[in-house]
Design a protein around this motif. Structure first.
Motif, PDB file in Angstrom:
ATOM      1  N   ASN A 177      -3.188  -9.177 -18.458  1.00 21.86           N
ATOM      2  CA  ASN A 177      -2.049  -8.704 -17.678  1.00 21.86           C
ATOM      3  C   ASN A 177      -2.235  -7.257 -17.240  1.00 21.86           C
ATOM      4  N   SER A 178      -2.782  -6.412 -18.134  1.00 18.12           N
ATOM      5  CA  SER A 178      -2.989  -5.002 -17.806  1.00 18.12           C
ATOM      6  C   SER A 178      -3.968  -4.842 -16.646  1.00 18.12           C
ATOM      7  N   ILE A 179      -5.017  -5.661 -16.622  1.00 17.03           N
ATOM      8  CA  ILE A 179      -6.009  -5.608 -15.537  1.00 17.03           C
ATOM      9  C   ILE A 179      -5.354  -5.994 -14.213  1.00 17.03           C
ATOM     10  N   ILE A 180      -4.602  -7.098 -14.215  1.00 19.66           N
ATOM     11  CA  ILE A 180      -3.953  -7.571 -12.988  1.00 19.66           C
ATOM     12  C   ILE A 180      -2.934  -6.547 -12.497  1.00 19.66           C
ATOM     13  N   THR A 181      -2.106  -6.017 -13.420  1.00 16.56           N
ATOM     14  CA  THR A 181      -1.067  -5.062 -13.032  1.00 16.56           C
ATOM     15  C   THR A 181      -1.676  -3.770 -12.499  1.00 16.56           C
ATOM     16  N   SER A 182      -2.755  -3.310 -13.114  1.00 14.84           N
ATOM     17  CA  SER A 182      -3.440  -2.114 -12.623  1.00 14.84           C
ATOM     18  C   SER A 182      -3.955  -2.336 -11.201  1.00 14.84           C
ATOM     19  N   ALA A 183      -4.472  -3.535 -10.933  1.00 17.34           N
ATOM     20  CA  ALA A 183      -4.930  -3.864  -9.579  1.00 17.34           C
ATOM     21  C   ALA A 183      -3.759  -3.876  -8.594  1.00 17.34           C
ATOM     22  N   LYS A 184      -2.600  -4.386  -9.034  1.00 18.59           N
ATOM     23  CA  LYS A 184      -1.395  -4.366  -8.200  1.00 18.59           C
ATOM     24  C   LYS A 184      -1.039  -2.936  -7.800  1.00 18.59           C
ATOM     25  N   ILE A 185      -0.921  -2.073  -8.806  1.00 21.09           N
ATOM     26  CA  ILE A 185      -0.502  -0.690  -8.572  1.00 21.09           C
ATOM     27  C   ILE A 185      -1.497   0.016  -7.651  1.00 21.09           C
ATOM     28  N   LEU A 186      -2.790  -0.206  -7.875  1.00 21.76           N
ATOM     29  CA  LEU A 186      -3.816   0.413  -7.047  1.00 21.76           C
ATOM     30  C   LEU A 186      -3.690  -0.054  -5.595  1.00 21.76           C
ATOM     31  N   GLY A 187      -3.574  -1.373  -5.392  1.00 22.13           N
ATOM     32  CA  GLY A 187      -3.470  -1.915  -4.043  1.00 22.13           C
ATOM     33  C   GLY A 187      -2.231  -1.433  -3.316  1.00 22.13           C
ATOM     34  N   ILE A 188      -1.092  -1.439  -3.996  1.00 21.50           N
ATOM     35  CA  ILE A 188       0.158  -0.983  -3.369  1.00 21.50           C
ATOM     36  C   ILE A 188       0.096   0.513  -3.084  1.00 21.50           C
ATOM     37  N   SER A 189      -0.524   1.285  -3.971  1.00 25.31           N
ATOM     38  CA  SER A 189      -0.662   2.729  -3.760  1.00 25.31           C
ATOM     39  C   SER A 189      -1.463   3.029  -2.500  1.00 25.31           C
ATOM     40  N   VAL A 190      -2.530   2.254  -2.283  1.00 33.56           N
ATOM     41  CA  VAL A 190      -3.333   2.411  -1.062  1.00 33.56           C
ATOM     42  C   VAL A 190      -2.477   2.127   0.168  1.00 33.56           C
ATOM     43  N   LEU A 191      -1.679   1.034   0.119  1.00 30.65           N
ATOM     44  CA  LEU A 191      -0.816   0.676   1.243  1.00 30.65           C
ATOM     45  C   LEU A 191       0.220   1.770   1.504  1.00 30.65           C
ATOM     46  N   ILE A 192       0.776   2.345   0.434  1.00 31.19           N
ATOM     47  CA  ILE A 192       1.758   3.421   0.580  1.00 31.19           C
ATOM     48  C   ILE A 192       1.123   4.646   1.232  1.00 31.19           C
TER      49      ILE A 192
END
Length: 466
Positions: A177-192
């Motif tokens: 879960n930590s790996i997936i969530t970290s990928a989420k945050i990274l991807g959304i941060s790039v979009l932001i």
């Protein structure tokens, strides 16, 4: 063979503050923040009002988290809201709250997320429908089990695979879960970041919606704002299920409240910034012009980065929805495990795997019922009830904090007491009555399904005494 678990076969505490916080973030961030900008814009509200709806929904969710955190100080056991209801109101209301989750909330959320996962895959790689010849066969005229069979098979596969992973141990599922969530945050941060720094030209989007849209005034404004908040609440929904894993969190009386507070604060910040970046890329009129069935974030990503941006967002959506599905599968069975342990659910649900120390029977229950709901396709109406039922529960919990704190049973400091639980209580009452007024049929169905647990309560109570 006795169904009671042996003392050594109990849940193992392996999740620290970091993993618990990412669990909260992983549960909450799904598809809502990508999809809800279009219907929220089509309420007629301005940009500032929409951003305030996101922010205020985050604040109310934080108030609920503060309230739940106060009750979390009463126990270190798994079970989440069920356990807090049991300690606050006794066995009957605890069972009814748990039954609502058992029969509606968790299986419906699992099915909805799995179906959405399949739909996203289908939008990128068209799926073959092996049962398409029977797609028009129905049960009762509204359940079509063979329709969208390709999407459903992908969703079922996701549920089965994630159930298998989460059976292997809480530490392993926490790392996953930590790996997936970290990928989420990274991807959304790039979009932001790309969205906030965007200064290019936007292609025109034509629609009759932009010319016919009227800005609501007076009471209509508050009604539209409330509707926008309900959309935002769906995007924030699910954080409370993190309380189900208290029995596997290290020092839960300290780490669980911190995880809820930090996790929801991160989510609220991400949601507000992401929606602000949408408005920096597309005008409000252009977002309103997007068809309600389309995902607004796709148009934004395509404007920013062309086809590559759309593909990138599809990948990000897959990660977000897959992660939210994983988090739901991790947390929900822990509540059913605790209810069975207390004697108020089927006894085999309390079994713990002798090697992996996970509630494998409860996990399998969630898998089977989630797959059945997914096949039936009837979960759409049920997921509309989730917000309604959750806020009914939040209202009871807010009242419990006010009462127990006054009685001296809650010893820890409650953030914002008594204002925070009082605001949550009043808001929950308002939302409950508004939902009953606006959606009477769905509300009635939800109430009937929840009250169907009453005879089961007396059955389990009688069995427990025997």
């Amino acid at each position: 063979m006795n169904d009671q678990i042996k003392p050594e076969a109990s849940l193992k505490r392996t999740l620290g503050l970091f993993a618990s916080t990412l669990m909260v973030v992983g549960i909450v961030i799904g598809s809502g923040v990508f999809k809800k900008i279009v219907p929220m814009s089509q309420t007629g509200l301005g940009e500032t009002a929409i951003l305030m709806a996101w922010l205020l929904a985050g604040v109310i969710s934080l108030f609920a988290a503060f309230t739940v955190s106060a009750l979390a100080s009463l126990t270190e056991e798994s079970g989440g809201l069920y356990e807090y209801f049991r300690l606050s109101y006794g066995d009957f209301l605890a069972f009814i709250s748990g039954w609502a989750d058992f029969i509606i909330i968790s299986p419906a959320a699992t099915a909805a997320l799995a179906f959405l996962f399949g739909e996203i895959i289908n939008s990128f790689i068209p799926l073959y429908n092996p049962l398409d010849q029977w797609k028009d066969l129905s049960i009762g005229g509204f359940i079509f089990p063979f329709a969208n069979s390709g999407v459903k098979l992908v969703g079922i596969s996701a549920i089965v695979i994630l159930t298998g992973i989460n059976t292997l141990g809480s530490r392993e599922s926490g790392v996953f879960n930590s790996i997936i969530t970290s990928a989420k945050i990274l991807g959304i941060s790039v979009l932001i970041i790309v969205g906030l720094t965007y200064s290019g030209q936007v292609a025109e989007i034509s629609s009759t919606l932009t010319s016919s849209m009227k800005v609501p005034q007076g009471m209509l404004f508050f009604s539209a704002f409330f509707a926008a908040m309900l959309s935002a609440f769906w995007a924030y929904n699910g954080w409370e299920t993190a309380t189900n894993i208290s029995g596997e969190i290290v020092n839960p009386k300290k780490n669980l409240p911190l995880a809820l507070t930090i996790g929801l604060s991160i989510v609220a910040l991400i949601y507000t910034l992401l929606n602000y970046s949408y408005f920096n890329v597309l005008s409000l009129e252009q977002i309103r012009a997007i068809h309600s069935n389309e995902i607004g974030a796709f148009i934004v990503a395509e404007t920013l980065l062309g086809n590559f941006g759309k593909i990138l967002l599809i990948v990000l959506l897959v990660i977000c929805v897959f992660g939210a599905l994983n988090s739901t599968i991790v947390t929900s069975p822990r509540k059913f495990y605790r209810m069975a342990q207390q004697g108020y659910l089927f006894s085999h649900l309390q079994k713990v795997h002798s090697r992996f120390r996970t509630p494998h029977v409860s996990l399998r229950y969630m898998m089977v019922i989630g797959c059945i709901m997914l096949i039936s396709g009837s979960f759409d109406m049920l997921t509309n009830m989730v917000i309604f039922l959750n806020f009914v529960l939040y209202g009871f919990l807010a009242f419990a904090v006010l009462r127990l704190k006054r009685m001296g049973k809650i010893q820890v400091k409650v953030i914002g007491y008594p204002v925070v639980p009082m605001v949550l209580l009043l808001f929950s009452i308002a939302l409950t009555f508004n939902t009953i007024w606006v959606q009477p049929q769905q509300s009635l169905v939800g109430i009937i399904l929840v009250l169907s647990g009453v005879p089961f309560y007396y059955y389990f109570k009688k069995k427990k005494k025997a």
